[in-house]
Motif scaffolding. Sequence first.
Motif, PDB file in Angstrom:
ATOM      1  N   VAL A  13       0.849  -1.188   0.000  1.00  0.00           N
ATOM      2  CA  VAL A  13       0.000   0.000   0.000  1.00  0.00           C
ATOM      3  C   VAL A  13       0.887   1.240   0.000  1.00  0.00           C
ATOM      4  CG1 VAL A  13      -1.763   1.299   1.261  1.00  0.00           C
ATOM      5  CG2 VAL A  13      -1.848  -1.210   1.216  1.00  0.00           C
ATOM      6  N   VAL A  14       0.680   2.106  -0.986  1.00  0.00           N
ATOM      7  CA  VAL A  14       1.477   3.332  -1.120  1.00  0.00           C
ATOM      8  C   VAL A  14       0.545   4.535  -1.181  1.00  0.00           C
ATOM      9  CG1 VAL A  14       3.251   4.544  -2.435  1.00  0.00           C
ATOM     10  CG2 VAL A  14       3.189   2.033  -2.440  1.00  0.00           C
ATOM     11  N   PRO A  15       0.486   5.358  -0.126  1.00  0.00           N
ATOM     12  CA  PRO A  15      -0.258   6.620  -0.230  1.00  0.00           C
ATOM     13  C   PRO A  15       0.524   7.588  -1.116  1.00  0.00           C
ATOM     14  CG  PRO A  15       0.845   6.473   1.900  1.00  0.00           C
ATOM     15  CD  PRO A  15       1.080   5.162   1.200  1.00  0.00           C
ATOM     16  N   VAL A  16      -0.169   8.210  -2.048  1.00  0.00           N
ATOM     17  CA  VAL A  16       0.498   9.018  -3.075  1.00  0.00           C
ATOM     18  C   VAL A  16      -0.008  10.453  -3.004  1.00  0.00           C
ATOM     19  CG1 VAL A  16       0.834   9.312  -5.551  1.00  0.00           C
ATOM     20  CG2 VAL A  16       0.740   7.004  -4.569  1.00  0.00           C
ATOM     21  N   HIS A  17       0.938  11.400  -3.062  1.00  0.00           N
ATOM     22  CA  HIS A  17       0.548  12.812  -3.069  1.00  0.00           C
ATOM     23  C   HIS A  17       1.568  13.615  -3.861  1.00  0.00           C
ATOM     24  CE1 HIS A  17       0.154  16.985  -1.464  1.00  0.00           C
ATOM     25  NE2 HIS A  17      -1.119  16.682  -1.502  1.00  0.00           N
ATOM     26  N   GLY A  18       1.200  14.026  -5.056  1.00  0.00           N
ATOM     27  CA  GLY A  18       2.071  14.885  -5.861  1.00  0.00           C
ATOM     28  C   GLY A  18       3.430  14.284  -6.149  1.00  0.00           C
ATOM     29  N   SER A  19       3.469  13.007  -6.531  1.00  0.00           N
ATOM     30  CA  SER A  19       4.755  12.330  -6.700  1.00  0.00           C
ATOM     31  C   SER A  19       4.975  11.869  -8.136  1.00  0.00           C
ATOM     32  CB  SER A  19       4.833  11.137  -5.746  1.00  0.00           C
ATOM     33  OG  SER A  19       3.734  10.277  -5.934  1.00  0.00           O
ATOM     34  N   GLU A  20       4.551  12.665  -9.101  1.00  0.00           N
ATOM     35  CA  GLU A  20       4.700  12.261 -10.494  1.00  0.00           C
ATOM     36  C   GLU A  20       6.167  12.077 -10.872  1.00  0.00           C
ATOM     37  OE1 GLU A  20       4.120  15.534 -13.468  1.00  0.00           O
ATOM     38  OE2 GLU A  20       3.159  16.509 -11.761  1.00  0.00           O
ATOM     39  N   GLY A  21       7.085  12.750 -10.154  1.00  0.00           N
ATOM     40  CA  GLY A  21       8.504  12.625 -10.465  1.00  0.00           C
ATOM     41  C   GLY A  21       9.140  11.342  -9.973  1.00  0.00           C
ATOM     42  N   THR A  22       8.492  10.621  -9.067  1.00  0.00           N
ATOM     43  CA  THR A  22       9.080   9.400  -8.506  1.00  0.00           C
ATOM     44  C   THR A  22       8.262   8.139  -8.798  1.00  0.00           C
ATOM     45  OG1 THR A  22       7.939   9.806  -6.397  1.00  0.00           O
ATOM     46  CG2 THR A  22      10.193  10.647  -6.625  1.00  0.00           C
ATOM     47  N   LEU A  23       7.000   8.291  -9.197  1.00  0.00           N
ATOM     48  CA  LEU A  23       6.124   7.123  -9.352  1.00  0.00           C
ATOM     49  C   LEU A  23       6.636   6.095 -10.368  1.00  0.00           C
ATOM     50  CD1 LEU A  23       2.406   8.314  -9.130  1.00  0.00           C
ATOM     51  CD2 LEU A  23       3.556   6.580  -7.747  1.00  0.00           C
ATOM     52  N   PRO A  24       7.060   6.491 -11.569  1.00  0.00           N
ATOM     53  CA  PRO A  24       7.515   5.465 -12.513  1.00  0.00           C
ATOM     54  C   PRO A  24       8.680   4.644 -11.967  1.00  0.00           C
ATOM     55  CG  PRO A  24       7.094   7.536 -13.657  1.00  0.00           C
ATOM     56  CD  PRO A  24       7.018   7.834 -12.192  1.00  0.00           C
ATOM     57  N   GLU A  25       9.664   5.306 -11.358  1.00  0.00           N
ATOM     58  CA  GLU A  25      10.795   4.564 -10.800  1.00  0.00           C
ATOM     59  C   GLU A  25      10.359   3.715  -9.615  1.00  0.00           C
ATOM     60  OE1 GLU A  25      15.141   5.280  -8.647  1.00  0.00           O
ATOM     61  OE2 GLU A  25      14.163   6.929  -9.724  1.00  0.00           O
ATOM     62  N   LEU A  26       9.488   4.256  -8.771  1.00  0.00           N
ATOM     63  CA  LEU A  26       8.998   3.490  -7.626  1.00  0.00           C
ATOM     64  C   LEU A  26       8.304   2.219  -8.095  1.00  0.00           C
ATOM     65  CD1 LEU A  26       8.380   3.176  -4.596  1.00  0.00           C
ATOM     66  CD2 LEU A  26       6.337   4.586  -4.958  1.00  0.00           C
ATOM     67  N   TYR A  27       7.475   2.326  -9.111  1.00  0.00           N
ATOM     68  CA  TYR A  27       6.778   1.156  -9.645  1.00  0.00           C
ATOM     69  C   TYR A  27       7.775   0.120 -10.167  1.00  0.00           C
ATOM     70  CZ  TYR A  27       4.499  -1.688 -13.193  1.00  0.00           C
ATOM     71  OH  TYR A  27       4.087  -2.737 -13.962  1.00  0.00           O
ATOM     72  N   GLU A  28       8.738   0.555 -10.942  1.00  0.00           N
ATOM     73  CA  GLU A  28       9.709  -0.382 -11.514  1.00  0.00           C
ATOM     74  C   GLU A  28      10.487  -1.101 -10.415  1.00  0.00           C
ATOM     75  OE1 GLU A  28      10.066  -1.287 -14.559  1.00  0.00           O
ATOM     76  OE2 GLU A  28       8.698   0.156 -15.488  1.00  0.00           O
ATOM     77  N   ARG A  29      10.931  -0.370  -9.410  1.00  0.00           N
ATOM     78  CA  ARG A  29      11.707  -0.990  -8.336  1.00  0.00           C
ATOM     79  C   ARG A  29      10.847  -1.908  -7.483  1.00  0.00           C
ATOM     80  NH1 ARG A  29      15.034   4.078  -5.931  1.00  0.00           N
ATOM     81  NH2 ARG A  29      15.616   2.504  -4.357  1.00  0.00           N
ATOM     82  N   LEU A  30       9.594  -1.514  -7.250  1.00  0.00           N
ATOM     83  CA  LEU A  30       8.705  -2.380  -6.476  1.00  0.00           C
ATOM     84  C   LEU A  30       8.427  -3.694  -7.198  1.00  0.00           C
ATOM     85  CD1 LEU A  30       6.008   0.038  -4.958  1.00  0.00           C
ATOM     86  CD2 LEU A  30       7.582  -1.429  -3.691  1.00  0.00           C
ATOM     87  N   THR A  31       8.177  -3.627  -8.500  1.00  0.00           N
ATOM     88  CA  THR A  31       7.884  -4.859  -9.240  1.00  0.00           C
ATOM     89  C   THR A  31       9.091  -5.797  -9.241  1.00  0.00           C
ATOM     90  OG1 THR A  31       8.451  -3.733 -11.316  1.00  0.00           O
ATOM     91  CG2 THR A  31       6.139  -3.815 -10.716  1.00  0.00           C
TER      92      THR A  31
END
Length: 246
Positions: A13-31
């Motif tokens: 579970v990831v609460p998200v707030h104004g993180s368009e600059g980190t979301l793609p990398e976060l997703y890739e690393r999480l997967t």
Amino acid sequence: MQSSEDPHTYSVVVPVHGSEGTLPELYERLTMVMSALVGNEGFYELIFVDDVGPGRTWSILEGLAAGDSRVRAIQLMKNSGQSLATICGFQVVSGSRVITLDDDLQHPPEEIPVLVGCLDEHPECDVVMGISLTRHHSPLRRLGSRMVNRMNTVFLDKPADLRFSSFRVMNGLVARSISLVQLPSPGIGPLLLRVTSRIQNVVVEHHPRRVGRSGYSPRKLFRQAVGNLVAFSTLPLQALAAIGVV
């Protein structure tokens, strides 16, 4: 109660707030991390809860959900804060273990196996929170965090050696129990203490923030501490009773 569910199913579970600059990398690393963690026989899901922040965060989440069936994207109707966004995610988890982390990459996804390993080594434990010996926050933020920690210890009966953190893994039963509590300004840490006392810390890495700045000012941390005091302590009622007697 110990969960009888398959321990190899995970909900992140990831609460998200104004993180368009980190979301793609976060997703890739999480997967990458979660795929290696569950192997061929396990299951995981990524639940992103958009707390209605600025930028194009929601469109990014919609794209991730459309391209990966393991991703669930939820958007709140208004900005409600990190705790409520996290609890919203708890309401839809299906894993027997629930992992939470921030969206700014200060919690490295690569440290998730450290949290899970600690929970595996201590089957009597329900929650493991990752803490860092060196935190990359401003001096005012660190001062505010210490103040909140001290207030939680004094007024909420938190063990002095336990530190709250939003980087955690818990049994699914705990997450689902928390999701049933109805409070206007909930704090995940105090709620965890309500559900279980079997909580411990483990040391993990903490990385500097690369994009934007923290939304937790000392003022907001103080308000959070006061909110915890009102919601989870009988001290305000005792004080009013004493005033009434006088």
